[in-house]
Every structure is written in C-alpha cells, then in structure tokens.
Scaffold this active site. Structure first.
Site, PDB file in Angstrom:
ATOM      1  N   ASP A 122       0.865  -1.231  -0.055  1.00  0.00           N
ATOM      2  CA  ASP A 122      -0.004  -0.029   0.057  1.00  0.00           C
ATOM      3  C   ASP A 122       0.788   1.278  -0.020  1.00  0.00           C
ATOM      4  O   ASP A 122       0.650   2.236  -0.627  1.00  0.00           O
ATOM      5  CB  ASP A 122      -0.987  -0.039   1.515  1.00  0.00           C
ATOM      6  CG  ASP A 122      -2.042   0.847   1.050  1.00  0.00           C
ATOM      7  OD1 ASP A 122      -2.568   1.197  -0.263  1.00  0.00           O
ATOM      8  OD2 ASP A 122      -2.640   1.099   2.024  1.00  0.00           O
ATOM      9  N   HIS A 165      -4.613   2.489  -7.106  1.00  0.00           N
ATOM     10  CA  HIS A 165      -5.816   2.322  -6.341  1.00  0.00           C
ATOM     11  C   HIS A 165      -7.061   1.909  -6.932  1.00  0.00           C
ATOM     12  O   HIS A 165      -8.019   1.123  -6.664  1.00  0.00           O
ATOM     13  CB  HIS A 165      -6.089   3.327  -5.161  1.00  0.00           C
ATOM     14  CG  HIS A 165      -5.461   3.060  -4.001  1.00  0.00           C
ATOM     15  ND1 HIS A 165      -3.873   3.352  -3.841  1.00  0.00           N
ATOM     16  CD2 HIS A 165      -5.675   2.542  -2.763  1.00  0.00           C
ATOM     17  CE1 HIS A 165      -3.730   3.169  -2.617  1.00  0.00           C
ATOM     18  NE2 HIS A 165      -4.428   2.513  -1.839  1.00  0.00           N
ATOM     19  N   HIS A 223      -6.641  -1.591  -8.202  1.00  0.00           N
ATOM     20  CA  HIS A 223      -6.938  -2.309  -6.906  1.00  0.00           C
ATOM     21  C   HIS A 223      -8.516  -2.476  -6.891  1.00  0.00           C
ATOM     22  O   HIS A 223      -9.065  -3.674  -6.709  1.00  0.00           O
ATOM     23  CB  HIS A 223      -6.536  -1.720  -5.613  1.00  0.00           C
ATOM     24  CG  HIS A 223      -7.233  -2.287  -4.504  1.00  0.00           C
ATOM     25  ND1 HIS A 223      -8.199  -1.673  -4.206  1.00  0.00           N
ATOM     26  CD2 HIS A 223      -6.986  -3.077  -3.592  1.00  0.00           C
ATOM     27  CE1 HIS A 223      -8.972  -2.084  -3.036  1.00  0.00           C
ATOM     28  NE2 HIS A 223      -8.128  -3.406  -2.639  1.00  0.00           N
ATOM     29  N   HIS A 227      -5.395  -6.034   0.671  1.00  0.00           N
ATOM     30  CA  HIS A 227      -5.478  -4.727  -0.074  1.00  0.00           C
ATOM     31  C   HIS A 227      -4.042  -4.296  -0.840  1.00  0.00           C
ATOM     32  O   HIS A 227      -4.173  -4.065  -1.883  1.00  0.00           O
ATOM     33  CB  HIS A 227      -6.072  -3.690   1.042  1.00  0.00           C
ATOM     34  CG  HIS A 227      -5.930  -2.142   0.491  1.00  0.00           C
ATOM     35  ND1 HIS A 227      -6.950  -1.507  -0.319  1.00  0.00           N
ATOM     36  CD2 HIS A 227      -4.989  -1.208   0.575  1.00  0.00           C
ATOM     37  CE1 HIS A 227      -6.656  -0.249  -0.498  1.00  0.00           C
ATOM     38  NE2 HIS A 227      -5.263  -0.100  -0.079  1.00  0.00           N
TER      39      HIS A 227
END
Ligand SMILES: [Zn+2]
Length: 343
Positions: A144, A229, A232, A246
């Site tokens: 992340d 993101h 993702h 994540h």
C-alpha cells in the site's frame, strides 16, 4: 516541556476488535469488554456498531485490529461524532492515521470511500505487537505504501484534484514525505520482513511501521491516489482476489499504473525488484488469477475507470482499453522478472 498529558475525552468506550484479538485475549486469560467486528467494513456493519455505541451511551470509540476493523470503527466515530483511538495490531494498510474509511459490500467488493470529519484522535502502535503478527500483514502494508510516491507524483504532474484533500494538489512537503516513505521501503523493507518473521523488533521494523502507517497515510491523503488504487478497486470484483490483501492488489495495481503511464523500464524494474524482495505480487498468478479470461480483465479495467475513480488524476485521459493493455503487460513483465530473478 510543560505538561505533556493530553485529554481526548470520553468515559464510556465502545471497543471494537477482530476475532483474532478476542481469541488471543481469551488464551491469555485477559477479560475485557470488546465488541466483535463482523469482518467487513460494510454499511450494515457500520450501522450495527453505531447503534450499539448509541445504545451503550459510548462517548469514545476504540479500534483494535487491522485495516477493516479500523475503517469500520473510524466510520462509527464519524457517524456518531465521537473521538476515536486507533490501536493497530497489524500495519497492513495506511488506515490507522487517515481521515478516510473504505466501505465494502457485505461480500467484500469495494463500494465507496467515506471521507471523515477529521483524522483519528490518537494512534498507538506497539511494534512488539506488530512483530508478533504475521509478516504478510507488514508486507501488504508495504504494498500500500509503495504506491504513495508514484500516485502522489502523478497527481503533482497532472495538477488534478487530490480526491482525498479537497481538490488540492500535493505540496512540496507532502512530496518530500512520499519520497522518504519510498526510500525507507527500498532501504529497510526486506530486512524488516525477515525480522518480523522471527518476531523481532529492529530499527528497520520501526522504520517500516512508520512508513506503512504515518508516512503512507500522510502522503496518500495529502498527495492523492491515482491508477494503482483504481486498479485495486477493479481487481476486487474478481472473487479469486478477495483472499489477497489490499496492499497486495495495490502493489500489482502500481505496476500496471507505471506501464500505463509509460514510465521508464528502469522505474518499473525498481518497483518489481522491491516487490520480489519482500514477496509482493508482480503478476496475476500471484493474485490468485493463474488464468484470467479476457472478459475478466476487461471487467477489471472498466471498473478501474468508473466515474470518480482516482485513475482520472492521471495527466492524460485514461480509457479501459489502456488499463486492460497495462494489466496484461505488467503481468507479462512480472512473469519475465520472476523467471530472470527466481523470486
Ligand atoms: Zn490503500
């Protein structure tokens, strides 16, 4: 120095934790009143916990656990307008410090971001607890965090709105923080992972805990998100990826972002090398997608470019076709890299 005590306020706490913490407290004969988090930061769960907080007259929320329970607890504090203390037991995301909760559907598909009134009132991280949690969480947190430098760089280059900071472009201070975070990951990431696998705390572990929580949190919410993101978010629609954390999906999303942006091969290799060194995915197979269909990846790409997605902070217009091509290419580059470097 003066009086260093600080008061957050609140006498009745609703403490929210995951099942693993409850089990661990039981095993150690520690009794305390905790509310068990049901596993997904969904609207239904946030409503349930908010009603519970109201019925118990809670005037402070305490979040113990990983990213999902922290997101839900922060959302409860927002709904109830109560202070929140965050005690992360893993550092798998930048959730502990951020003024944002991610809301998922009950079966774990990304639904929306909930911008919060303010950042958590207190974040308490005990690195000994982190060192005793599975290393895969620390590694996911690095996935992340590694995106922050590139995503904030994209927002700075485009001058487009930062979705998480009232449409401001990143300041020099934020870009410096994001760069320090990135350098720390490259410098200390592997060593920290190896230390945590042996339940040890070293200066590298301390540095990565700070990078994964504070530096990553500050740089993502003041520097903005971009392609990583959004990709993702697209990947979460494929059920096979839901077993993956994540940060693992963000790391692969970052590789696809770099391809899509036409970044130099040396930049892509630098991120691949980092990912391989700590065990983050560099190809689709490592996201539980050994053989995805064209239609599946197209669906991921279409979801990634949905209206409001941060991928539109890129300095050129992004289409689903571009994302699709980038995902397949990042995958092929990852397979290549693994073959060449044996990771
Ligand atoms: Zn993230």
């Amino acid at each position: 120095m003066g009086n260093s005590a600080f008061v957050i306020g609140g006498k009745t706490a609703l403490s929210i934790c995951g099942a693993d913490i409850e089990r661990s407290l039981g095993e150690n004969d520690i009794s305390c009143c905790l509310e068990l988090f049901q596993g997904v930061s969904s609207r239904k769960e946030i409503r349930r916990l908010s009603e519970l907080a109201a019925s118990r007259g809670a005037n402070i929320i305490i979040a113990l656990g990983g990213g999902a329970s922290i997101d839900a607890a922060k959302a409860v504090s927002h709904e109830m307008n109560l202070p929140v203390i965050v005690v992360p037991t893993t550092v798998a995301t930048d959730a502990p410090c951020s003024a944002l909760s991610v809301v998922y559907s009950e079966d774990g598909v990304f639904e929306s971001y909930l911008p919060l009134r303010r950042n958590p009132d207190c974040v308490l991280v005990d690195t000994t607890i982190i060192a005793h949690s599975p290393a895969k969480f620390l590694v996911a947190g690095m996935g992340d965090a590694v995106a922050g430098y590139w995503e904030s760089g994209t927002c700075a280059r485009s001058g487009k709105a930062n979705a998480f900071c009232g449409g401001q472009t990143p300041t020099l201070a934020v870009l410096a923080l994001a760069q320090r975070c990135y350098e720390t990951l490259l410098e200390s990431g592997r060593q920290a992972k190896l230390a945590v696998e042996k339940k040890l705390v070293t200066p590298a572990v301390e540095a990565i805990v700070e990078a994964n929580t504070l530096l990553s949190g500050l740089s993502s919410e003041n520097g903005g998100h971009a392609g990583a993101h959004s990709i993702h978010n697209g990947l979460t629609i494929l059920p096979a990826t839901r077993q993956k954390l994540h940060g693992e999906k963000v790391a692969f999303g970052l590789l696809a972002q770099l391809v899509m942006e036409g970044r130099p091969a040396s930049d892509i290799r630098e991120v691949q090398a980092f990912c391989c060194s700590v065990g983050l995915p560099v190809c689709l197979e490592e996201l539980n997608l050994p053989n995805p269909s064209l239609a599946e990846i197209r669906q991921v790409a279409e979801t990634a470019v949905a209206e409001g997605e941060t991928i539109h902070a890129t300095w050129f217009p992004v289409t689903a076709r571009m994302v699709e091509a980038a995902i397949w290419t990042a995958d092929a580059l990852g397979v290549d890299y693994k073959k060449a470097h044996g990771c």
